[in-house]
Design a protein around this motif. Structure first.
Motif, mmCIF file in Angstrom:
data_model
loop_
_atom_site.group_PDB
_atom_site.id
_atom_site.type_symbol
_atom_site.label_atom_id
_atom_site.label_comp_id
_atom_site.label_asym_id
_atom_site.label_seq_id
_atom_site.Cartn_x
_atom_site.Cartn_y
_atom_site.Cartn_z
ATOM 1 N N ALA A 49 40.719 125.886 32.013
ATOM 2 C CA ALA A 49 40.952 124.580 32.450
ATOM 3 C C ALA A 49 41.504 123.626 31.405
ATOM 4 O O ALA A 49 42.372 123.035 31.763
ATOM 5 C CB ALA A 49 39.579 123.918 33.226
ATOM 6 N N ILE A 50 40.790 123.780 30.352
ATOM 7 C CA ILE A 50 41.152 123.053 29.219
ATOM 8 C C ILE A 50 42.704 123.319 28.869
ATOM 9 O O ILE A 50 43.622 122.586 28.698
ATOM 10 C CB ILE A 50 40.561 123.215 28.045
ATOM 11 C CG1 ILE A 50 39.035 122.559 28.129
ATOM 12 C CG2 ILE A 50 41.127 122.543 26.808
ATOM 13 C CD1 ILE A 50 38.045 122.748 27.027
ATOM 14 N N PHE A 51 42.999 124.586 28.747
ATOM 15 C CA PHE A 51 44.531 125.143 28.709
ATOM 16 C C PHE A 51 45.326 125.005 29.840
ATOM 17 O O PHE A 51 46.487 125.372 29.871
ATOM 18 C CB PHE A 51 44.578 126.387 27.766
ATOM 19 C CG PHE A 51 43.897 126.288 26.461
ATOM 20 C CD1 PHE A 51 44.657 125.596 25.375
ATOM 21 C CD2 PHE A 51 42.605 126.748 26.180
ATOM 22 C CE1 PHE A 51 44.066 125.617 24.005
ATOM 23 C CE2 PHE A 51 42.156 126.602 24.808
ATOM 24 C CZ PHE A 51 42.888 126.002 24.025
ATOM 25 N N LEU A 76 33.996 120.136 21.373
ATOM 26 C CA LEU A 76 34.732 121.302 21.625
ATOM 27 C C LEU A 76 36.138 120.990 21.670
ATOM 28 O O LEU A 76 37.122 121.677 21.000
ATOM 29 C CB LEU A 76 34.043 121.804 22.882
ATOM 30 C CG LEU A 76 35.003 123.161 23.545
ATOM 31 C CD1 LEU A 76 34.593 124.236 22.607
ATOM 32 C CD2 LEU A 76 34.514 123.433 24.923
ATOM 33 N N THR A 77 36.660 119.958 22.481
ATOM 34 C CA THR A 77 38.101 119.986 22.516
ATOM 35 C C THR A 77 38.595 119.422 21.185
ATOM 36 O O THR A 77 39.684 119.777 20.769
ATOM 37 C CB THR A 77 38.435 118.795 23.599
ATOM 38 O OG1 THR A 77 37.690 117.546 23.150
ATOM 39 C CG2 THR A 77 37.977 119.036 24.791
ATOM 40 N N LYS A 82 42.071 121.847 16.610
ATOM 41 C CA LYS A 82 42.141 121.813 15.163
ATOM 42 C C LYS A 82 42.772 123.244 14.706
ATOM 43 O O LYS A 82 43.213 123.445 13.663
ATOM 44 C CB LYS A 82 40.918 121.617 14.304
ATOM 45 C CG LYS A 82 40.304 120.041 14.294
ATOM 46 C CD LYS A 82 41.426 119.231 13.612
ATOM 47 C CE LYS A 82 41.000 117.686 13.239
ATOM 48 N NZ LYS A 82 41.989 117.153 12.699
ATOM 49 N N PHE A 83 42.651 124.045 15.642
ATOM 50 C CA PHE A 83 43.253 125.442 15.344
ATOM 51 C C PHE A 83 44.910 125.400 15.170
ATOM 52 O O PHE A 83 45.497 124.771 16.074
ATOM 53 C CB PHE A 83 42.911 126.470 16.382
ATOM 54 C CG PHE A 83 41.343 127.114 16.392
ATOM 55 C CD1 PHE A 83 41.187 128.253 15.780
ATOM 56 C CD2 PHE A 83 40.482 126.513 16.839
ATOM 57 C CE1 PHE A 83 39.907 128.622 15.685
ATOM 58 C CE2 PHE A 83 39.221 126.935 17.006
ATOM 59 C CZ PHE A 83 38.875 127.970 16.161
ATOM 60 N N ASP A 84 45.288 125.917 14.269
ATOM 61 C CA ASP A 84 46.720 126.090 13.821
ATOM 62 C C ASP A 84 47.558 126.344 15.067
ATOM 63 O O ASP A 84 48.475 125.720 15.653
ATOM 64 C CB ASP A 84 47.085 126.843 12.674
ATOM 65 C CG ASP A 84 46.466 126.199 11.497
ATOM 66 O OD1 ASP A 84 46.644 125.028 11.507
ATOM 67 O OD2 ASP A 84 46.555 126.984 10.539
ATOM 68 N N LYS A 85 47.127 127.263 15.819
ATOM 69 C CA LYS A 85 47.566 127.858 17.086
ATOM 70 C C LYS A 85 47.789 126.747 18.076
ATOM 71 O O LYS A 85 48.665 126.960 18.935
ATOM 72 C CB LYS A 85 46.909 129.147 17.534
ATOM 73 C CG LYS A 85 47.535 129.803 18.615
ATOM 74 C CD LYS A 85 46.916 131.243 18.936
ATOM 75 C CE LYS A 85 47.484 131.925 20.118
ATOM 76 N NZ LYS A 85 46.920 133.279 20.293
ATOM 77 N N PHE A 86 46.760 125.952 18.081
ATOM 78 C CA PHE A 86 46.656 125.062 19.508
ATOM 79 C C PHE A 86 47.105 123.582 19.207
ATOM 80 O O PHE A 86 47.317 122.626 19.933
ATOM 81 C CB PHE A 86 45.094 124.962 19.905
ATOM 82 C CG PHE A 86 44.683 126.307 20.536
ATOM 83 C CD1 PHE A 86 45.366 127.311 20.991
ATOM 84 C CD2 PHE A 86 43.352 126.870 19.994
ATOM 85 C CE1 PHE A 86 45.314 128.589 21.485
ATOM 86 C CE2 PHE A 86 42.934 127.998 20.415
ATOM 87 C CZ PHE A 86 43.662 128.933 21.112
#
Length: 107
Positions: A49-51, A76-77, A82-86
């Motif tokens: 749902a977040i993505f 959590l969000t 903070k992940f480089d990929k996201f």
């Protein structure tokens, strides 16, 4: 036996996604404690749902989101963004995280 969601944080390392630095000491412990309030199956639905479209179509998982609390949702969000990929999707992650919590808190 279900694996606690907190145990999945280290698994991210094995997937080639290094954990971002903790914003402050104890952050990952707090995040682990709060996400343990849900199940692995709900965690997958929440992530989708977040993505995805920002809607969580599972009332039992919605209840878990509300039980975990708003601060857990934000933590959590925040760390996902903070992940480089996201990072390119940070705005969507925050927007969908808010939408999910709002939806769940009204149901």
């Amino acid at each position: 036996m279900k694996m606690p969601l907190r145990a999945q944080l280290p698994l991210i390392r094995g997937s080639g996604l290094p954990l971002p630095p903790q914003p402050r000491p104890g952050y990952y412990k707090y995040l682990g404690d709060c996400i343990d309030k849900t199940t692995q199956a709900c965690g997958v639905k929440i992530s989708k749902a977040i993505f995805g479209n920002g809607k969580l179509d599972d009332s039992a998982c919605c209840k878990k989101v509300v039980e975990a609390g708003y601060l857990c949702n934000r933590a959590l969000t925040y760390i996902l963004a903070k992940f480089d990929k996201f990072k390119p999707y940070a705005a969507t992650i925050f927007q969908n995280g808010e939408a999910i919590f709002d939806q769940c808190s009204k149901s």
